[in-house]
Each structure stands twice: as structure tokens, then as C-alpha cells.
Motif scaffolding. Structure first.
Motif, PDB file in Angstrom:
ATOM      1  N   LEU A   2       0.479  -1.487  -0.064  1.00 49.93           N
ATOM      2  CA  LEU A   2      -0.269  -0.030  -0.343  1.00 49.93           C
ATOM      3  C   LEU A   2       0.384   1.291  -0.313  1.00 49.93           C
ATOM      4  N   HIS A   3       1.653   1.204   0.542  1.00 49.71           N
ATOM      5  CA  HIS A   3       2.670   1.961   0.515  1.00 49.71           C
ATOM      6  C   HIS A   3       3.500   2.709  -0.452  1.00 49.71           C
ATOM      7  N   ALA A   4       3.490   1.325  -1.483  1.00 52.39           N
ATOM      8  CA  ALA A   4       4.739   1.485  -2.352  1.00 52.39           C
ATOM      9  C   ALA A   4       3.718   2.104  -3.406  1.00 52.39           C
ATOM     10  N   VAL A   5       2.338   1.938  -3.631  1.00 49.15           N
ATOM     11  CA  VAL A   5       1.669   2.414  -4.378  1.00 49.15           C
ATOM     12  C   VAL A   5       1.375   3.759  -3.979  1.00 49.15           C
ATOM     13  N   ALA A   6       1.155   4.123  -2.918  1.00 48.51           N
ATOM     14  CA  ALA A   6       0.845   5.584  -2.421  1.00 48.51           C
ATOM     15  C   ALA A   6       1.758   6.171  -2.899  1.00 48.51           C
ATOM     16  N   MET A   7       3.503   5.634  -2.601  1.00 49.87           N
ATOM     17  CA  MET A   7       4.594   7.041  -3.599  1.00 49.87           C
ATOM     18  C   MET A   7       4.639   6.698  -4.757  1.00 49.87           C
ATOM     19  N   ILE A   8       4.393   5.979  -5.635  1.00 52.78           N
ATOM     20  CA  ILE A   8       4.465   5.553  -7.141  1.00 52.78           C
ATOM     21  C   ILE A   8       2.921   6.554  -7.048  1.00 52.78           C
ATOM     22  N   ARG A   9       1.876   6.754  -7.013  1.00 48.70           N
ATOM     23  CA  ARG A   9       0.675   7.005  -7.384  1.00 48.70           C
ATOM     24  C   ARG A   9       0.773   8.711  -6.994  1.00 48.70           C
ATOM     25  N   GLY A  10       1.394   9.431  -6.110  1.00 52.34           N
ATOM     26  CA  GLY A  10       1.722  10.987  -5.907  1.00 52.34           C
ATOM     27  C   GLY A  10       1.382  11.572  -4.348  1.00 52.34           C
TER      28      GLY A  10
END
Length: 79
Positions: free
Chosen positions: A5-13
Motif C-alpha cells: 500500500l505504501h509503494a502504491v501510494a508513493m507511485i501514485r503521488g
């Protein structure tokens, strides 16, 4: 799961870290400062153009008035 979830949040901005945020805010502030300076310069140019147009309008009206006066004077002399 939390890492994903953290990785997706960083990728999506959705998450922006401090240094990146400061860089973005600095770029925004620089752009605003540039546009404000440009706006003042544009106001000066517009004022100068308006003055020039007004002078040209007056000069054109004076020229037209002089030509009308010359025409009337020559028509009177011919009559």
C-alpha cells in the motif's frame, strides 16, 4: 500488505516526502514571482501603447480637419 500500500501510494503521488514537497513549492513560488513581474511589465507596455494610439488618433483627427478646411477653402475660391 502495508508495504505494498505504501509503494502504491508513493507511485501514485499520494505521499510526497519533505524535500520533494519543498522543491515543488519553490518551483510554484518562482513561477508566481515571474508571472507577477511579467504582469507589471505588461501593464507598462499596455499603458505606453494606449498613449501612442491616443497620440496617433489625435494626429489623424487634426490631419483630417486640416484637409477638410483646405477643401472648403479651395471650393470657396472656385465658386
Amino acid at each position: 500488505m502495508l508495504f505494498l500500500l505504501h509503494a502504491v501510494a508513493m507511485i501514485r503521488g499520494w505521499i510526497i516526502f519533505g524535500p520533494a514537497h519543498r522543491e515543488i513549492v519553490k518551483a510554484k513560488n518562482d513561477a508566481i514571482t515571474h508571472l507577477q513581474g511579467r504582469s507589471l511589465e505588461d501593464q507598462s507596455i499596455i499603458a505606453q501603447q494606449a498613449a501612442t494610439i491616443a497620440e496617433q488618433k489625435v494626429a489623424g483627427e487634426v490631419s483630417a480637419h486640416i484637409l477638410d478646411a483646405i477643401r472648403e477653402a479651395t471650393q470657396r475660391q472656385q465658386s
